[in-house]
Structure formats: C-alpha cells, structure tokens
Write a protein that holds these residues in place. Sequence first.
Motif, PDB file in Angstrom:
ATOM      1  N   LYS A  60       0.843  -1.188   0.000  1.00  0.00           N
ATOM      2  CA  LYS A  60       0.000   0.000   0.000  1.00  0.00           C
ATOM      3  C   LYS A  60       0.877   1.235   0.000  1.00  0.00           C
ATOM      4  O   LYS A  60       1.886   1.279   0.681  1.00  0.00           O
ATOM      5  N   GLU A  61       0.440   2.190  -0.779  1.00  0.00           N
ATOM      6  CA  GLU A  61       1.170   3.458  -0.792  1.00  0.00           C
ATOM      7  C   GLU A  61       0.879   4.194   0.498  1.00  0.00           C
ATOM      8  O   GLU A  61      -0.266   4.256   0.945  1.00  0.00           O
ATOM      9  N   LYS A  62       1.920   4.729   1.066  1.00  0.00           N
ATOM     10  CA  LYS A  62       1.720   5.551   2.244  1.00  0.00           C
ATOM     11  C   LYS A  62       1.045   6.838   1.807  1.00  0.00           C
ATOM     12  O   LYS A  62       1.159   7.260   0.660  1.00  0.00           O
ATOM     13  N   ASN A  63       0.345   7.427   2.742  1.00  0.00           N
ATOM     14  CA  ASN A  63      -0.231   8.731   2.442  1.00  0.00           C
ATOM     15  C   ASN A  63       0.913   9.714   2.245  1.00  0.00           C
ATOM     16  O   ASN A  63       1.839   9.759   3.049  1.00  0.00           O
ATOM     17  N   PRO A  64       0.844  10.497   1.202  1.00  0.00           N
ATOM     18  CA  PRO A  64       1.930  11.457   0.970  1.00  0.00           C
ATOM     19  C   PRO A  64       1.909  12.548   2.049  1.00  0.00           C
ATOM     20  O   PRO A  64       0.843  12.919   2.534  1.00  0.00           O
ATOM     21  N   PRO A  65       3.072  13.044   2.403  1.00  0.00           N
ATOM     22  CA  PRO A  65       3.098  14.109   3.407  1.00  0.00           C
ATOM     23  C   PRO A  65       2.461  15.388   2.869  1.00  0.00           C
ATOM     24  O   PRO A  65       2.574  15.705   1.689  1.00  0.00           O
ATOM     25  N   LYS A  66       1.771  16.072   3.767  1.00  0.00           N
ATOM     26  CA  LYS A  66       1.140  17.345   3.392  1.00  0.00           C
ATOM     27  C   LYS A  66       1.862  18.536   4.020  1.00  0.00           C
ATOM     28  O   LYS A  66       1.713  19.661   3.557  1.00  0.00           O
ATOM     29  N   TYR A  67       2.608  18.245   5.097  1.00  0.00           N
ATOM     30  CA  TYR A  67       3.271  19.323   5.831  1.00  0.00           C
ATOM     31  C   TYR A  67       4.742  18.983   6.048  1.00  0.00           C
ATOM     32  O   TYR A  67       5.090  17.827   6.242  1.00  0.00           O
ATOM     33  N   ARG A  68       5.587  20.004   5.999  1.00  0.00           N
ATOM     34  CA  ARG A  68       7.027  19.811   6.177  1.00  0.00           C
ATOM     35  C   ARG A  68       7.543  20.807   7.207  1.00  0.00           C
ATOM     36  O   ARG A  68       7.141  21.964   7.228  1.00  0.00           O
ATOM     37  N   HIS A  69       8.449  20.331   8.052  1.00  0.00           N
ATOM     38  CA  HIS A  69       9.082  21.182   9.068  1.00  0.00           C
ATOM     39  C   HIS A  69       9.846  22.293   8.347  1.00  0.00           C
ATOM     40  O   HIS A  69      10.565  22.030   7.377  1.00  0.00           O
ATOM     41  N   PRO A  70       9.735  23.533   8.804  1.00  0.00           N
ATOM     42  CA  PRO A  70      10.371  24.644   8.079  1.00  0.00           C
ATOM     43  C   PRO A  70      11.897  24.617   8.121  1.00  0.00           C
ATOM     44  O   PRO A  70      12.532  25.116   7.189  1.00  0.00           O
ATOM     45  N   GLU A  71      12.483  24.023   9.149  1.00  0.00           N
ATOM     46  CA  GLU A  71      13.945  24.015   9.253  1.00  0.00           C
ATOM     47  C   GLU A  71      14.557  22.645   8.972  1.00  0.00           C
ATOM     48  O   GLU A  71      15.730  22.555   8.631  1.00  0.00           O
ATOM     49  N   ASN A  72      13.786  21.588   9.142  1.00  0.00           N
ATOM     50  CA  ASN A  72      14.282  20.236   8.903  1.00  0.00           C
ATOM     51  C   ASN A  72      13.340  19.547   7.922  1.00  0.00           C
ATOM     52  O   ASN A  72      12.333  18.958   8.301  1.00  0.00           O
ATOM     53  N   PRO A  73      13.682  19.594   6.622  1.00  0.00           N
ATOM     54  CA  PRO A  73      12.775  19.062   5.600  1.00  0.00           C
ATOM     55  C   PRO A  73      12.544  17.549   5.688  1.00  0.00           C
ATOM     56  O   PRO A  73      11.654  17.025   5.041  1.00  0.00           O
ATOM     57  N   GLU A  74      13.341  16.856   6.508  1.00  0.00           N
ATOM     58  CA  GLU A  74      13.125  15.418   6.658  1.00  0.00           C
ATOM     59  C   GLU A  74      11.938  15.119   7.555  1.00  0.00           C
ATOM     60  O   GLU A  74      11.400  14.015   7.531  1.00  0.00           O
ATOM     61  N   LYS A  75      11.526  16.089   8.355  1.00  0.00           N
ATOM     62  CA  LYS A  75      10.366  15.920   9.224  1.00  0.00           C
ATOM     63  C   LYS A  75       9.132  16.332   8.445  1.00  0.00           C
ATOM     64  O   LYS A  75       8.992  17.485   8.034  1.00  0.00           O
ATOM     65  N   THR A  76       8.255  15.344   8.235  1.00  0.00           N
ATOM     66  CA  THR A  76       7.015  15.619   7.517  1.00  0.00           C
ATOM     67  C   THR A  76       5.843  15.023   8.289  1.00  0.00           C
ATOM     68  O   THR A  76       6.029  14.208   9.191  1.00  0.00           O
ATOM     69  N   TRP A  77       4.650  15.410   7.874  1.00  0.00           N
ATOM     70  CA  TRP A  77       3.435  14.879   8.480  1.00  0.00           C
ATOM     71  C   TRP A  77       2.372  14.802   7.398  1.00  0.00           C
ATOM     72  O   TRP A  77       2.238  15.699   6.565  1.00  0.00           O
ATOM     73  N   THR A  78       1.614  13.721   7.405  1.00  0.00           N
ATOM     74  CA  THR A  78       0.571  13.520   6.397  1.00  0.00           C
ATOM     75  C   THR A  78      -0.699  14.294   6.687  1.00  0.00           C
ATOM     76  O   THR A  78      -1.561  14.400   5.829  1.00  0.00           O
ATOM     77  N   GLY A  79      -0.810  14.808   7.902  1.00  0.00           N
ATOM     78  CA  GLY A  79      -2.044  15.486   8.277  1.00  0.00           C
ATOM     79  C   GLY A  79      -3.041  14.514   8.878  1.00  0.00           C
ATOM     80  O   GLY A  79      -4.154  14.881   9.223  1.00  0.00           O
ATOM     81  N   ARG A  80      -2.626  13.259   9.009  1.00  0.00           N
ATOM     82  CA  ARG A  80      -3.495  12.228   9.579  1.00  0.00           C
ATOM     83  C   ARG A  80      -2.903  11.755  10.893  1.00  0.00           C
ATOM     84  O   ARG A  80      -1.699  11.734  11.073  1.00  0.00           O
ATOM     85  N   GLY A  81      -3.765  11.379  11.797  1.00  0.00           N
ATOM     86  CA  GLY A  81      -3.281  10.872  13.074  1.00  0.00           C
ATOM     87  C   GLY A  81      -2.841  11.993  13.996  1.00  0.00           C
ATOM     88  O   GLY A  81      -3.106  13.180  13.764  1.00  0.00           O
ATOM     89  N   ARG A  82      -2.150  11.602  15.017  1.00  0.00           N
ATOM     90  CA  ARG A  82      -1.707  12.560  16.035  1.00  0.00           C
ATOM     91  C   ARG A  82      -0.683  13.544  15.451  1.00  0.00           C
ATOM     92  O   ARG A  82       0.205  13.151  14.702  1.00  0.00           O
TER      93      ARG A  82
END
Length: 102
Positions: A60-82
């Motif tokens: 299954k494809e993971k949900n693509p990230p919708k949000y990215r940390h402004p200083e650390n682009p490796e930190k993302t969040w899909t907008g789902r869950g906690r």
Amino acid sequence: MTLNLEKMSRDELLALRADVDKALKSVETRRKAEARAAVEKAAKEFGFSIDDIYAKGAPKEKNPPKYRHPENPEKTWTGRGRKPGWVTEWLAAGKDIEDLAI
C-alpha cells in the motif's frame, strides 16, 4: 482386522493411539502435498506460478506528506493521526498550519 479394545491393556491402547496419530499426520501431509500439486497445476494452466497467485498484493502506498518542518525538511506529516510535536509547537506559537503545507 478387528480390534477388541476392551481386552487391550492401557499401554497397548496408548501405543495404538500414538500409531493412529502418526498415521493421521502422514495422511494429512500427503493430502496437503497433493493439494499443492493440484494448485500448482491449475495455476500453470493459466500461465502463473503458485507464488504469483498467493503473493501479497502490491504494498500500500503511504499517504503522501502534506506538511514539512520549516527548518528540517526530513520531518514531515501527512495530516493524519496525532500531530507531531513540531506541528503542535508551531500552532501553539500562533502560526498557521498552511505555512507548513508542501
């Protein structure tokens, strides 16, 4: 061959039970092998291997990230869950989540 179970000793009955259990396992193993051969033959008739038939579906494809940390682009969040801590901190500082949108 008829067995008179009433005349058999306890040890004879236990040995008989062990022999029956062993024979049942042997029959089950043989029948599974026959079933597997039949499945392989049927799959082959359609141009597939048994592994093709029973392979797990595409991951299954993971949900693509919708949000990215402004200083650390490796930190993302899909907008789902906690919400991750960095998102919570961003919002607690009164900033808009849309500023983090990718």
